[in-house]
Scaffold this motif. Structure first.
Motif, short mmCIF file in Angstrom:
data_model
loop_
_atom_site.label_atom_id
_atom_site.label_comp_id
_atom_site.label_asym_id
_atom_site.label_seq_id
_atom_site.Cartn_x
_atom_site.Cartn_y
_atom_site.Cartn_z
N VAL A 27 0.84 -1.20 0.00
CA VAL A 27 0.00 0.00 0.00
C VAL A 27 0.88 1.25 0.00
N PRO A 28 0.34 2.33 -0.61
CA PRO A 28 1.07 3.60 -0.51
C PRO A 28 1.08 4.09 0.94
N ILE A 29 2.16 4.75 1.31
CA ILE A 29 2.22 5.38 2.63
C ILE A 29 1.35 6.63 2.61
N SER A 30 0.52 6.78 3.63
CA SER A 30 -0.37 7.95 3.71
C SER A 30 -0.61 8.25 5.18
N GLU A 31 -1.43 9.22 5.43
CA GLU A 31 -1.79 9.55 6.82
C GLU A 31 -2.39 8.33 7.52
N GLU A 32 -3.16 7.58 6.76
CA GLU A 32 -3.83 6.41 7.35
C GLU A 32 -2.91 5.20 7.40
N GLU A 33 -2.01 5.12 6.45
CA GLU A 33 -1.14 3.94 6.34
C GLU A 33 0.29 4.36 6.56
N LYS A 34 0.69 4.36 7.83
CA LYS A 34 2.06 4.76 8.13
C LYS A 34 2.88 3.53 8.46
N PRO A 35 4.11 3.48 7.99
CA PRO A 35 4.93 2.31 8.32
C PRO A 35 5.41 2.36 9.77
N ASP A 39 8.46 -2.48 9.54
CA ASP A 39 8.06 -2.62 8.14
C ASP A 39 9.26 -2.48 7.23
N THR A 40 9.06 -2.95 6.02
CA THR A 40 10.01 -2.72 4.94
C THR A 40 9.27 -1.88 3.92
N PHE A 41 9.88 -0.76 3.52
CA PHE A 41 9.18 0.14 2.60
C PHE A 41 10.15 0.86 1.68
N ILE A 42 9.63 1.31 0.55
CA ILE A 42 10.44 2.12 -0.37
C ILE A 42 9.89 3.54 -0.32
N GLY A 43 10.81 4.51 -0.48
CA GLY A 43 10.41 5.91 -0.45
C GLY A 43 9.96 6.34 0.93
N GLY A 44 9.27 7.49 0.96
CA GLY A 44 8.81 8.01 2.24
C GLY A 44 9.95 8.56 3.08
N TYR A 225 5.92 3.57 -0.24
CA TYR A 225 5.05 2.38 -0.34
C TYR A 225 5.54 1.32 0.63
N ILE A 226 4.62 0.79 1.39
CA ILE A 226 4.95 -0.32 2.28
C ILE A 226 4.96 -1.61 1.45
#
Ligand SMILES: [Zn+2]
Length: 406
Positions: A27-35, A39-44, A225-226
């Protein structure tokens, strides 16, 4: 903790067999979806193992232009049979002028070795059996809610909540490894008669640790993105890329020349198609075209090309894999060695540049290979028990496209 969390025994076994894990955008990182840190994520934006303990600023600057770099990848990557948190970061300079420049992409490794948390983690593991199952519970207790709300049913080997034993166990490490920690705790433990726990070590008066400094620079960022991680499966037939999703990427250029006329980029890549490593790269990626990350601790990277300085570390003059890779020894552990750990795959560029207006300013790498210290040495921890070192980061740049194609 229910049994079903550990029902995937096949996966546990294959992990020790050197399974490669692939990261896919969840999922994209957003206010609702924070890593979270697990977590492993790209960007952000990067998350630090302790928010008070960012790395030294110079580790976050491009060595070519000295600008702050943007996060490409953050990966929670605990080692098996250890009781501390471990995270890998890859940063890159966003300036087009820094493409193909040394030091414009850098990898950091961070650990947090809080003696109390480690002692409690280890004690609880030793109290209960089986070891693996309990470690699962304990990591959750220590690190709070570690369940990843973003993952699907796919087990995430990178999340301690899902499977803390996902990484293949390196030969050099044993279950007793956590007993030899930093030099400080090690020597303290020795002087104490049968020293027991990290808690006792911690309270026995080690010298004050350095205070971390807050960052004074603001890091630029890419859309985030997570990821979720899944064992690589090559059984599936290579799939066609969904239109509009990855058709601009090099990875969509199938090795089979028969497809070349369908994809203009494939023509530009004609030279590369003669490269056996690139062929392997393409055909493997074709099985899982959405992979943005490959994780194979102690394994071999999937090389994008066999003709550059990075490939020479892994391949001999005849293009065969070297028995021992020519990776520089870590400066922070001069007698140590490095091993391959992970690589970023070009599909990540498409995600990271989803908001890029001018494609000419885009990234141009084919893969980014990160190799880390086998012993996971951390020369110094700060007062929050967090330390950082720079690890080997090799960039295989995309073939430069000659001429203007309209
Ligand atoms: Zn730069």
């Amino acid at each position: 903790m229910s049994d079903e969390d550990f029902s995937d025994n096949e996966s546990a076994i294959s992990i020790r067999d050197g399974t490669t894990y692939l990261g896919f955008v969840d999922v994209p990182i957003s206010e609702e979806e924070k890593p979270t840190i697990e977590d492993t994520f790209i960007g952000g934006e990067p998350l630090w193992l302790d928010s008070r303990s960012p790395p030294q600023e110079d580790l976050l600057l491009c060595k070519s232009c000295t600008s702050p770099m943007a996060l490409l990848l953050q990966s929670y990557a605990n080692l098996e049979a250890t009781y501390y948190d471990r995270v890998l970061y890859v940063f890159a300079c966003k300036k087009p002028g820094c493409r193909r420049q040394n030091g414009s992409v850098r990898a950091l490794r961070a650990v947090r070795k809080d003696p109390k948390a480690m002692a409690s983690w280890q004690e609880q593991v030793e109290k209960k059996a089986p070891v693996e199952a309990t470690r699962f519970d304990i990591s959750k207790e220590i690190f709070g809610s570690s369940s990843n709300p973003f993952t699907s049913d796919t087990p995430n080997p990178f999340s301690s909540s899902a499977n803390p034993f996902a990484q293949p166990e390196p030969k050099q490490e044993s279950i007793s490894e956590p007993k030899t920690e930093t030099k400080e705790t090690q020597s303290t433990a020795k002087s104490d008669t049968p020293a027991k726990t990290y808690a006792s070590v911690a309270s026995s008066g080690v010298k004050p640790k350095p205070k971390p400094k807050p960052l004074s620079v603001k890091l630029p960022s890419h859309p985030g993105y997570i990821l979720y991680m899944d064992a690589e499966s090559l059984k599936r037939k290579p799939v066609e890329a969904p239109i509009g999703q990855i058709d601009e990427s090099a990875l969509d250029t199938e090795v089979e020349a028969s497809n070349a006329q369908l994809n203009p980029l494939a023509k530009q890549m004609a030279d590369m198609l003669d490269d056996s490593q690139f062929q392997k790269f393409s055909s493997k990626v074709a099985h899982n075209p959405h992979q943005v990350l490959r994780y194979d601790l102690g394994g071999k990277p999937l090389l994008y090309s066999s003709g550059d300085s990075v490939s020479k570390l892994f391949l001999d003059k005849k293009g065969r894999w070297r028995d021992e890779f020519l990776l520089a020894r870590p400066g922070f552990n001069p007698s140590g060695q490095r091993r391959f750990e992970l690589q970023l795959m070009p599909k990540a560029i498409i995600d990271l540049e989803s908001d890029l207006e001018n494609i000419d300013e885009g990234m141009e790498w084919g893969t980014i290979v990160v190799c880390t210290d086998v012993e996971d040495t951390m020369p110094e921890l700060d007062e929050n028990h967090v330390g950082y070192v720079e690890e080997y980061c090799g960039v295989q740049w995309e073939e430069e496209v000659k001429g203007g194609e309209q």
